[in-house]
Motif scaffolding. Structure first.
Motif, PDB file in Angstrom:
ATOM      1  N   GLN A   1      -4.673   0.787   2.061  1.00 52.66           N
ATOM      2  CA  GLN A   1      -3.765  -0.135   2.742  1.00 52.66           C
ATOM      3  C   GLN A   1      -2.589   0.642   3.330  1.00 52.66           C
ATOM      4  OE1 GLN A   1      -5.967  -3.469   2.190  1.00 52.66           O
ATOM      5  NE2 GLN A   1      -3.932  -3.602   3.066  1.00 52.66           N
ATOM      6  N   VAL A   2      -2.230   0.334   4.563  1.00 50.83           N
ATOM      7  CA  VAL A   2      -1.071   0.959   5.189  1.00 50.83           C
ATOM      8  C   VAL A   2      -0.124  -0.126   5.677  1.00 50.83           C
ATOM      9  CG1 VAL A   2      -2.285   3.064   5.865  1.00 50.83           C
ATOM     10  CG2 VAL A   2      -2.230   1.130   7.437  1.00 50.83           C
ATOM     11  N   ASP A   3       1.146   0.175   5.621  1.00 51.58           N
ATOM     12  CA  ASP A   3       2.188  -0.719   6.098  1.00 51.58           C
ATOM     13  C   ASP A   3       2.217  -0.645   7.624  1.00 51.58           C
ATOM     14  OD1 ASP A   3       4.567  -1.972   6.844  1.00 51.58           O
ATOM     15  OD2 ASP A   3       5.692  -1.209   5.126  1.00 51.58           O
ATOM     16  N   SER A   4       1.982  -1.757   8.262  1.00 57.25           N
ATOM     17  CA  SER A   4       1.905  -1.780   9.723  1.00 57.25           C
ATOM     18  C   SER A   4       3.215  -1.337  10.369  1.00 57.25           C
ATOM     19  CB  SER A   4       1.549  -3.192  10.203  1.00 57.25           C
ATOM     20  OG  SER A   4       0.335  -3.609   9.647  1.00 57.25           O
ATOM     21  N   ARG A   5       4.341  -1.516   9.693  1.00 61.01           N
ATOM     22  CA  ARG A   5       5.630  -1.155  10.278  1.00 61.01           C
ATOM     23  C   ARG A   5       5.861   0.348  10.269  1.00 61.01           C
ATOM     24  NH1 ARG A   5       9.304  -4.357   6.237  1.00 61.01           N
ATOM     25  NH2 ARG A   5       7.955  -3.061   4.921  1.00 61.01           N
ATOM     26  N   THR A   6       5.225   1.048   9.330  1.00 62.95           N
ATOM     27  CA  THR A   6       5.502   2.479   9.161  1.00 62.95           C
ATOM     28  C   THR A   6       4.295   3.352   9.492  1.00 62.95           C
ATOM     29  OG1 THR A   6       4.912   2.344   6.816  1.00 62.95           O
ATOM     30  CG2 THR A   6       7.238   2.008   7.396  1.00 62.95           C
ATOM     31  N   CYS A   7       3.306   2.771  10.150  1.00 59.67           N
ATOM     32  CA  CYS A   7       2.105   3.529  10.524  1.00 59.67           C
ATOM     33  C   CYS A   7       1.881   3.410  12.020  1.00 59.67           C
ATOM     34  CB  CYS A   7       0.889   3.029   9.745  1.00 59.67           C
ATOM     35  SG  CYS A   7      -0.648   3.922  10.125  1.00 59.67           S
ATOM     36  N   PRO A   8       2.570   4.216  12.836  1.00 59.78           N
ATOM     37  CA  PRO A   8       2.414   4.110  14.297  1.00 59.78           C
ATOM     38  C   PRO A   8       1.009   4.427  14.773  1.00 59.78           C
ATOM     39  CG  PRO A   8       3.677   6.071  13.688  1.00 59.78           C
ATOM     40  CD  PRO A   8       3.548   5.248  12.444  1.00 59.78           C
ATOM     41  N   GLU A   9       0.238   5.181  13.970  1.00 62.23           N
ATOM     42  CA  GLU A   9      -1.135   5.489  14.381  1.00 62.23           C
ATOM     43  C   GLU A   9      -1.969   4.234  14.607  1.00 62.23           C
ATOM     44  OE1 GLU A   9      -3.537   8.801  12.634  1.00 62.23           O
ATOM     45  OE2 GLU A   9      -1.839   8.918  11.261  1.00 62.23           O
TER      46      GLU A   9
ATOM     47  N   CYS B   1      -2.926   7.144   9.095  1.00 61.29           N
ATOM     48  CA  CYS B   1      -1.809   7.353   8.172  1.00 61.29           C
ATOM     49  C   CYS B   1      -2.241   7.692   6.758  1.00 61.29           C
ATOM     50  CB  CYS B   1      -0.892   6.117   8.174  1.00 61.29           C
ATOM     51  SG  CYS B   1      -0.150   5.823   9.793  1.00 61.29           S
ATOM     52  N   TYR B   2      -3.023   8.750   6.621  1.00 63.32           N
ATOM     53  CA  TYR B   2      -3.337   9.235   5.282  1.00 63.32           C
ATOM     54  C   TYR B   2      -2.060   9.722   4.605  1.00 63.32           C
ATOM     55  CZ  TYR B   2      -8.375   9.054   6.020  1.00 63.32           C
ATOM     56  OH  TYR B   2      -9.652   8.636   6.227  1.00 63.32           O
ATOM     57  N   ALA B   3      -1.991   9.457   3.314  1.00 65.63           N
ATOM     58  CA  ALA B   3      -0.782   9.844   2.583  1.00 65.63           C
ATOM     59  C   ALA B   3      -0.658  11.353   2.468  1.00 65.63           C
ATOM     60  CB  ALA B   3      -0.794   9.205   1.188  1.00 65.63           C
ATOM     61  N   ALA B   4      -1.777  12.020   2.163  1.00 67.89           N
ATOM     62  CA  ALA B   4      -1.762  13.465   1.973  1.00 67.89           C
ATOM     63  C   ALA B   4      -3.190  13.961   1.947  1.00 67.89           C
ATOM     64  CB  ALA B   4      -1.046  13.833   0.674  1.00 67.89           C
ATOM     65  N   PRO B   5      -3.407  15.247   2.249  1.00 68.82           N
ATOM     66  CA  PRO B   5      -4.758  15.796   2.110  1.00 68.82           C
ATOM     67  C   PRO B   5      -5.298  15.549   0.697  1.00 68.82           C
ATOM     68  CG  PRO B   5      -3.351  17.338   3.261  1.00 68.82           C
ATOM     69  CD  PRO B   5      -2.458  16.232   2.772  1.00 68.82           C
ATOM     70  N   GLY B   6      -6.570  15.204   0.642  1.00 69.01           N
ATOM     71  CA  GLY B   6      -7.182  14.898  -0.640  1.00 69.01           C
ATOM     72  C   GLY B   6      -7.026  13.447  -1.050  1.00 69.01           C
TER      73      GLY B   6
ATOM     74  N   GLU C   1      -9.668 -10.269  11.481  1.00 65.11           N
ATOM     75  CA  GLU C   1      -8.386  -9.765  11.008  1.00 65.11           C
ATOM     76  C   GLU C   1      -8.115 -10.291   9.604  1.00 65.11           C
ATOM     77  OE1 GLU C   1      -3.643  -9.853  12.277  1.00 65.11           O
ATOM     78  OE2 GLU C   1      -5.198 -10.514  13.698  1.00 65.11           O
ATOM     79  N   LEU C   2      -7.850  -9.377   8.673  1.00 62.27           N
ATOM     80  CA  LEU C   2      -7.609  -9.732   7.274  1.00 62.27           C
ATOM     81  C   LEU C   2      -6.368  -9.017   6.751  1.00 62.27           C
ATOM     82  CD1 LEU C   2     -11.241  -9.550   5.846  1.00 62.27           C
ATOM     83  CD2 LEU C   2      -9.975 -11.595   6.519  1.00 62.27           C
ATOM     84  N   ASP C   3      -5.324  -8.985   7.544  1.00 63.43           N
ATOM     85  CA  ASP C   3      -4.113  -8.318   7.085  1.00 63.43           C
ATOM     86  C   ASP C   3      -3.627  -8.959   5.781  1.00 63.43           C
ATOM     87  OD1 ASP C   3      -3.300 -10.714   8.133  1.00 63.43           O
ATOM     88  OD2 ASP C   3      -1.729  -9.902   9.400  1.00 63.43           O
ATOM     89  N   ALA C   4      -3.017  -8.158   4.954  1.00 67.12           N
ATOM     90  CA  ALA C   4      -2.539  -8.632   3.651  1.00 67.12           C
ATOM     91  C   ALA C   4      -1.017  -8.606   3.609  1.00 67.12           C
ATOM     92  CB  ALA C   4      -3.110  -7.757   2.538  1.00 67.12           C
ATOM     93  N   ARG C   5      -0.437  -9.513   2.825  1.00 64.28           N
ATOM     94  CA  ARG C   5       1.014  -9.553   2.674  1.00 64.28           C
ATOM     95  C   ARG C   5       1.362  -9.462   1.190  1.00 64.28           C
ATOM     96  NH1 ARG C   5       3.529 -11.633   7.378  1.00 64.28           N
ATOM     97  NH2 ARG C   5       1.978 -12.286   8.913  1.00 64.28           N
ATOM     98  N   ASP C   6       2.289  -8.576   0.891  1.00 65.40           N
ATOM     99  CA  ASP C   6       2.704  -8.480  -0.508  1.00 65.40           C
ATOM    100  C   ASP C   6       3.842  -9.468  -0.787  1.00 65.40           C
ATOM    101  OD1 ASP C   6       5.060  -7.369   0.478  1.00 65.40           O
ATOM    102  OD2 ASP C   6       4.489  -5.305  -0.020  1.00 65.40           O
ATOM    103  N   ALA C   7       4.380  -9.422  -2.005  1.00 67.92           N
ATOM    104  CA  ALA C   7       5.404 -10.396  -2.396  1.00 67.92           C
ATOM    105  C   ALA C   7       6.651 -10.314  -1.531  1.00 67.92           C
ATOM    106  CB  ALA C   7       5.764 -10.182  -3.868  1.00 67.92           C
ATOM    107  N   ALA C   8       6.902  -9.139  -0.967  1.00 66.63           N
ATOM    108  CA  ALA C   8       8.092  -8.972  -0.118  1.00 66.63           C
ATOM    109  C   ALA C   8       7.824  -9.338   1.335  1.00 66.63           C
ATOM    110  CB  ALA C   8       8.574  -7.529  -0.211  1.00 66.63           C
ATOM    111  N   GLY C   9       6.585  -9.736   1.633  1.00 62.20           N
ATOM    112  CA  GLY C   9       6.240 -10.107   2.994  1.00 62.20           C
ATOM    113  C   GLY C   9       5.771  -8.962   3.864  1.00 62.20           C
ATOM    114  N   THR C  10       5.601  -7.775   3.270  1.00 62.39           N
ATOM    115  CA  THR C  10       5.126  -6.623   4.034  1.00 62.39           C
ATOM    116  C   THR C  10       3.672  -6.822   4.442  1.00 62.39           C
ATOM    117  OG1 THR C  10       6.614  -5.175   2.803  1.00 62.39           O
ATOM    118  CG2 THR C  10       4.759  -4.136   3.972  1.00 62.39           C
ATOM    119  N   VAL C  11       3.369  -6.588   5.717  1.00 62.94           N
ATOM    120  CA  VAL C  11       2.012  -6.736   6.237  1.00 62.94           C
ATOM    121  C   VAL C  11       1.315  -5.387   6.180  1.00 62.94           C
ATOM    122  CG1 VAL C  11       0.616  -7.361   8.227  1.00 62.94           C
ATOM    123  CG2 VAL C  11       2.729  -8.604   7.758  1.00 62.94           C
ATOM    124  N   THR C  12       0.155  -5.370   5.557  1.00 60.63           N
ATOM    125  CA  THR C  12      -0.611  -4.127   5.454  1.00 60.63           C
ATOM    126  C   THR C  12      -2.005  -4.320   6.033  1.00 60.63           C
ATOM    127  OG1 THR C  12      -1.424  -4.652   3.228  1.00 60.63           O
ATOM    128  CG2 THR C  12       0.634  -3.406   3.387  1.00 60.63           C
ATOM    129  N   ALA C  13      -2.620  -3.207   6.413  1.00 60.00           N
ATOM    130  CA  ALA C  13      -3.956  -3.232   7.000  1.00 60.00           C
ATOM    131  C   ALA C  13      -4.863  -2.278   6.227  1.00 60.00           C
ATOM    132  CB  ALA C  13      -3.900  -2.819   8.470  1.00 60.00           C
TER     133      ALA C  13
END
Length: 535
Positions: free
Chosen positions: A345-353, A334-339, A392-404
């Motif tokens: 960090q990617v949001d596990s909910r929005t990164c199906p890859e 789930c790269y954001a864009a070329p370059g 496993e070292l997933d991170a959680r932000d203030a809103a509870g979003t899990v990122t990898a």
């Protein structure tokens, strides 16, 4: 490995050695007879300085031999591609022959084998000499000669035969030695511990240069290498370091890479910033070739890359599986864009890859090899040595979003699951890791249960992440038992039949070339029990 020192007569009888030539692989050495004769008629580098400026090394030990390495480089930082290391290719289009001796003692008084090796012009006048036919579970010493010059004496050893009794093994593992960030005193202290084997788990060199902050030692050309010439000079500068040379001369090594041997955060065929594929392929191949030219590895580069994953088996005590976690990995998720590549960090909910089962850290062939290596191991301890943190070292932000974090195993969760499933079928599995510039002890979890322990070593010199970040990982993850980023150093591991003890060794300051040594923490694992306890 605890062995007795045999008498010279016992050594000669056991090995069947006289002054016979060293056994070598079929590299076409017979084709170079004219070069041997030319070498023996005098010094082919007349007027040059010592050609052994980069030292010696041994690697990939087996029960009956090892690989011996050196590289002829009278002018090691020479930028001329027509004269790598200061040797003109036009004068030596195939290579230069040099003599090799293997002895039963460090003073080289009792020479057991003599032979000739070829410093290949096509590979920067480097030597990769496979030696076999030696006695198992024995120390050996070796050196090279060229004209009036003699290399340093190196120490190597053969292993106990697989499945045979072995009572002890001491090994060290290291990671992340940035020349510009400090001195390599950690290597000096590790050599003084006289390990049987050293595992180098990546970032042996750094391709980067520091532009916006002071450095202790400047990379010689102050430029990022992208060509074979550039990478050769970078490796040569690191190899000139006396502490690194001493470590290589002290013990055999198994060496893998991480990203900085090529480019920060690259993934397989993908550049960090999505450089044109053909251009990045050329750069990667140049970097791999320079790696080969400076390492005691068994396999040669080929059109697709360089196969470096390897394993050694130490009697019935230990099997070490060394992995390549860069060359075959799938592109980061789930790269954001070329370059805008590299670790992120990617949001596990929005990164199906992330949950794509076809994605791999090791590639299918290496995954299958590792599974077979673990399943067939005769050893009490099964070590998986690799480049990046596995827990496993997933991170959680203030809103509870899990990122990898995409550049470590968190970015390849199903590939990690497959590896952990393989570990469940091995006796006493333990993982050694590097990359993160800090010391860690973690439980590796699968479906809520611990299947193995992980020890992560800190960097030799590279700066660590903020300790507050590691403390947050400790607080959020019960399977993380220790994490310390403020100390540089290495790990020393002692294995016996009943226990594996891992010591986190630290140096007082990387800015001091005479830095002292301390032990930060030690952990012990008991045979048949999962998880480590404070020693």
């Amino acid at each position: 490995m605890a062995v007795s020192t045999p008498s010279r007569r016992q050594f000669l009888i056991a090995s069947g050695a006289t002054l016979a030539g060293i056994a070598v692989s079929s590299s076409g050495f017979a084709n170079f007879a004219p070069y041997y004769a030319y070498h023996r008629s005098g010094n082919p580098l007349t007027g040059k300085t010592d050609p052994f400026t980069l030292g010696v090394a041994s690697g990939s030990p087996t029960a009956n031999g090892f690989i011996l390495w050196t590289r002829l480089a009278p002018d090691p930082l020479s930028p001329d591609s027509a004269a790598p290391g200061g040797i003109a290719l036009k004068d030596h289009p195939l290579g230069i022959a040099l003599d090799v001796e293997i002895a039963a003692d460090p003073a080289m008084r009792h020479v057991l084998r003599q032979g000739t090796a070829l410093a290949e012009a096509a590979h920067g006048f480097s030597v990769h000499l496979p030696v076999d036919g030696l006695t198992s579970d024995r120390p050996y010493w070796y050196r090279f000669h060229l004209g009036p010059y003699t290399s340093a004496v190196g120490s190597a050893r053969t292993l106990p035969r697989a499945g045979r009794p072995a009572d002890r093994l001491t090994l060290g593992f290291t990671s992340c030695a940035n020349f510009e960030r400090g001195y390599f005193s950690g290597y000096r202290h590790l050599a003084a511990e006289q390990p049987d084997l050293v595992l180098m788990l990546g970032d042996y060199i750094y391709e980067q240069v520091e532009q916006n902050r002071p450095v202790l030692r400047r990379h010689s050309d102050n430029a990022v290498p992208t060509t074979l010439d550039g990478y050769r000079r970078r490796y040569a500068q690191y190899r000139l370091d006396p502490d690194l040379q001493n470590l290589h001369a002290t013990a055999p090594t198994l060496v893998t890479w991480d990203d900085h041997e090529v480019e920060n955060d690259y993934a397989g065929d993908w550049s960090e910033n999505f450089a044109p594929p053909a251009a990045f392929a050329r750069r990667r191949q140049a970097a791999y070739r320079a790696f080969y030219e400076h390492m005691p590895v068994r396999n040669r580069p080929h059109a697709a890359g360089l196969d470096i994953y390897d394993s050694v088996t130490v009697g019935d005590l230990a099997r070490v599986s060394l992995l390549d976690g860069r060359q075959y990995r799938s592109r980061g998720a789930c790269y954001a864009a070329p370059g805008q590549g590299g670790g992120h960090q990617v949001d596990s909910r929005t990164c199906p890859e992330l949950m794509d089962p076809s994605r791999s850290m090791l590639g299918l062939r290496q995954e299958q090899w590792l599974g077979g290596n673990l399943a067939t191991s005769p050893a009490r301890w099964n070590i998986v040595a690799q480049n990046v943190i596995m827990a496993e070292l997933d991170a959680r932000d203030a809103a509870g979003t899990v990122t990898a974090w995409t550049d470590a195993w968190d970015g390849y969760p199903l590939a990690r699951r497959r590896l952990l499933e393989q570990l469940t079928r091995a006796r006493n599995p333990v993982v050694f890791s590097g990359d993160i510039h800090s010391f860690w002890n973690n439980d590796l979890m699968l479906d809520g249960r611990t299947v193995a322990s992980e020890f992560v070593t800190s960097s030799i010199t590279s700066d660590g992440p903020p300790q507050a970040h590691l403390q947050a990982m400790l607080d959020a993850h019960p399977h993380v038992h220790f994490a310390e980023s403020r100390k540089r150093g290495y790990s020393l591991v002692e294995m016996t039949g009943g226990t594996l003890t891992s010591h986190f060794r630290t140096v007082s300051h990387v800015g001091d070339p005479q830095a002292s040594l301390a032990t930060l923490r030690s952990f012990v694992i008991e045979d048949g029990r999962v998880g480590a306890a404070a020693a």
